[in-house]
Design an enzyme around this catalytic site. Structure first.
Site, short mmCIF file in Angstrom:
data_model
loop_
_atom_site.label_atom_id
_atom_site.label_comp_id
_atom_site.label_asym_id
_atom_site.label_seq_id
_atom_site.Cartn_x
_atom_site.Cartn_y
_atom_site.Cartn_z
N SER A 474 36.67 47.28 38.36
CA SER A 474 37.55 46.67 37.37
C SER A 474 39.02 46.80 37.76
CB SER A 474 37.27 47.30 36.00
OG SER A 474 37.76 46.51 34.96
N ASP A 485 45.59 41.66 49.61
CA ASP A 485 46.09 40.29 49.74
C ASP A 485 47.54 40.26 50.25
OD1 ASP A 485 43.67 39.35 48.89
OD2 ASP A 485 44.33 38.92 46.84
N LYS A 499 32.97 44.41 39.48
CA LYS A 499 33.09 44.08 38.05
C LYS A 499 34.37 43.28 37.86
CE LYS A 499 32.58 44.72 33.46
NZ LYS A 499 33.82 44.15 32.95
#
Length: 700
Positions: A474, A485, A499
């Site tokens: 999460s 990224d 998740k």
């Protein structure tokens, strides 16, 4: 761009704080006459509201048709009888008559078919328990070479009564043998199993109309995806109580799996986690109160009943009889003594320490910041407290302290971090990037909200690594995904949980103008997270830049292990500025060369191999000699591998006479050699990177 309503944004900020386990039916305390097992007007009303809410607001669009109808029936039968130990094939053939009409029944709020199935189930329970009690009185020969299939999830239903009787003969024989190998006398064995079998019958007879409705309607919601579920009014009330009491107890999130109560995860700072002896995947098979209370066998119990036994006041003692994950369903258990305690927010706070002596010259210092959860004192924040507790505030302070201590790089340790506040995940990312978006959130209407770093200050600009494992989920995945990224740091470890969806609780009574308004609540999946590069954190999780050999893309781990999980998806990326991390291939090769003969990673690989072996096993021998040999071999192998690792790093081996009933003393992860295996290597990788950049700078 921000096209979502403020209402949706408010739900989003709170949704990550909600529980992640599926709430199961909770039986009342008195036996319910079978003629009272009928659907009510309130349940029919709830059905229509649930269908409407899901149709309008659920993230996954679906058709409630004949195909879904068959899936609902299969899940309903699987929930009632997951090990195919009660229903006969004749029952299934009769139930198949309704398999194509449950969709129409739901649309019209007709629930009679579901209740008819349950009444048959209750009858089969009575028959099986009566037969099992008779089987208990037999004498068994444990020198006969035969086996028992304890996991029948993928087996066909028993063809007839004779086949079911034979299955139960072997089950009872196996249950007796398991207790016999623990040196229990026959009278005690029979008494324990008699209570176990009668308990199954008693708890089934205590299930009332609300319990049946909850099980059935969740057969629909869980056929959509695994995080949408319904809570009846009584379970909703107990959920509120459990949330208020969630910070007092042993600190473990539990789930129901077949006949067992399984530890899904332990809460950082809680007695279970601090003991180091309660681990995800362990099955709780007994609970006792105090240091000398009788051990209550809880195999076959419903989840809420086990929770009630374990829960208690601060300072009191509870003993858990655990069947470790690596032991399998017919393995050797252990007993752990825990003192219930209050889990304070500060117990979950981020902490730091330094690893010295790294790099070729031994002169590189790596700071470690361990973040157990993404915590935030929302109450303090809402009151305007300037010093409210927050992950980002704590980490900011720890970074400054580490820089003052002269560290050359920092590792953020997110292992076992199951998530928490989205606000904190976003703000924490902002400490390591100049500015920009952190995560995209897409709701059921297709609207996108981009959560952006709110603070233009980049607190730390130095070398960075993030350590993750299969339990990082999460909010952890949001942070790790953004760092990856932006190419801001090296992601190291195992693929994360996966998740990537957002849930909220919907009170069904808000949709009713008149009459009964206490209709329970729906836990609804309403949105999905996407990284700034457009890829989702859902299902696949975050795949590290440098994966450890213990990393496994297994179907029995993480989101991939859950039925009907939403698939990985991709949307358009947003604009963000990628940093110059450079090629990581040289450091990947150095890592692989270093751990090739590393005793720690050899030990972790052995543990994973043993876990897979046990997971693949669905049958046990009913030969006493073979079962005992299997127990001893597994224990000897586990201990030998652990001692080989301990001695290789200069530690004392485990004592030969380690007591089965152990009083769990708190341990410090910083001193736990097994916990340090992955962390030390992450520090070495970051040191390699720092050294490589320093050499490149000298050449230039």
């Amino acid at each position: 761009m921000r096209t979502k309503s403020m209402k949706f944004r408010y739900l989003l900020l709170w949704s990550l704080l909600l529980f992640q386990g599926v709430t199961l039916a909770w039986a009342s305390v008195k036996e319910v006459p079978v003629d009272e097992l009928q659907p009510t007007r309130a349940q029919r009303q709830s059905t229509l509201i649930i269908l409407k809410v899901i149709d309008e607001y659920h993230y996954k669009k679906h058709s409630l048709d004949d195909e879904m109808s068959r899936a609902i029936l299969n899940r309903y039968l699987d929930t009632l009888d997951p090990n195919k130990s009660f229903f006969l094939q004749d029952d299934i053939d009769r139930f198949n008559v309704i398999s194509d009409r449950l969709d129409d029944d739901l649309k019209e709020a007709r629930l009679n078919s579901a209740f008819s199935v349950f009444r048959v189930y209750r009858q089969r329970i009575d028959e099986r328990v009566k037969h099992a009690l008779q089987l208990l009185e037999r004498d068994y020969d444990f020198t006969i070479d035969e086996s028992y299939q304890f996991d029948r999830e993928n087996s066909p239903w028993a063809a007839d009564q004779a086949e079911m009787d034979e299955l139960w003969r072997k089950k009872v024989k196996s249950d007796i043998l398991s207790l016999k190998l623990k040196d229990k006398p026959l009278d005690e064995i029979r008494s324990t199993l008699r209570k176990r079998y009668q308990g199954i019958q008693r708890r089934t007879h205590q299930m009332d109309s609300d319990d049946i409705f909850q099980v059935f309607i969740n057969s629909y919601t869980l056929s959509l995806e695994p995080h949408t579920s319904y809570m009846s009014p009584r379970v909703s009330e107990n959920f509120d109580i459990s949330m208020r009491l969630s910070l007092e107890g042993i600190g473990a999130v539990l789930k129901n799996e077949n006949e067992y109560t399984v530890v899904q995860r332990t809460v950082v700072g809680g007695p279970a986690a601090l003991s180091g002896q309660v681990n995800p995947g362990d099955r709780i098979i007994g609970v006792a109160q105090g240091v000398d209370g009788d051990m209550e066998d809880v195999i076959g119990w419903r989840l809420q009943d086990v929770v009630e036994l374990i829960r208690g006041a601060k300072g009191t003692t509870v003993r858990l009889q655990l069947l470790p994950e690596e032991e399998g369903s017919a393995g050797r258990s252990k007993t752990v003594t825990l003192v219930r305690n209050q889990i304070r927010l500060e117990d979950q706070a981020a902490k730091k320490f330094v690893i010295d002596g790294l790099g070729n010259m031994g002169n590189i210092r790596i700071g470690v910041i361990d973040i157990p959860a993404f915590y935030r004192d929302f109450q303090g924040y809402s009151k305007g407290d300037k010093d409210f507790t927050s992950t980002t505030r704590d980490v900011r302070k720890l970074i400054r302290e580490l820089e003052q201590e002269g560290v050359d790089g920092i590792v953020i340790d997110l292992r076992e971090n199951g998530g928490g506040s989205l606000v904190e995940a976003t703000e924490l990312t902002g400490l390591f990037i100049p500015s920009g978006p952190v995560v995209q959130v897409k709701n059921a209407s297709g609207d996108l909200d981009v959560e952006t770093d709110p603070d233009p200050e980049q607190v730390y600009t130095g070398p960075l690594a993030v350590l993750v494992d299969r339990h990082s989920a999460s909010a952890s995945e949001i942070f790790a995904g953004a760092i990856q990224d932006y190419r801001r740091g090296i992601i190291i470890g195992e693929p994360t949980f996966g998740k990537g969806t957002v849930q909220t609780l919907v009170d069904l009574g808000r949709f009713v103008r008149y009459g009964e308004k206490n209709l329970g609540r729906l836990r609804l999946t309403m949105a999905q997270f996407f990284r700034v590069n457009g890829g989702s954190t859902q299902f696949k999780g975050v795949v590290p830049d440098i994966e450890y050999p213990s990393a496994v893309q297994s179907d029995d781990l993480g989101e991939r292990s859950l039925d009907n999980s939403l698939p990985w998806a991709k949307i358009k990326p947003v604009n963000y500025q990628v940093e110059g991390l450079g090629s990581l291939e040289p450091y990947r090769r150095m890592h692989q060369l270093r751990i090739k003969d590393d005793p720690g990673f050899i030990y972790l690989s052995q543990l994973e191999a043993m876990r897979k072996e046990v997971k693949a096993q669905d049958t046990v021998s009913l030969l006493e000699r073979d079962r005992e040999i299997e127990w001893n071999q597994r224990e000897e192998r586990r201990k030998a591998e652990k001692n080989r690792f301990l001695m290789a790093i200069g530690r004392d081996p485990e004592p030969e006479d380690a007591a089965e009933d152990s009083h769990a003393e708190p341990i410090d992860d910083e001193d736990d050699p097994v916990s340090r295996i992955m962390l030390n290597e992450a520090a070495h990788i970051l040191a390699d990177y720092i050294g490589g950049n320093a050499r490149a700078a000298m050449v230039n």
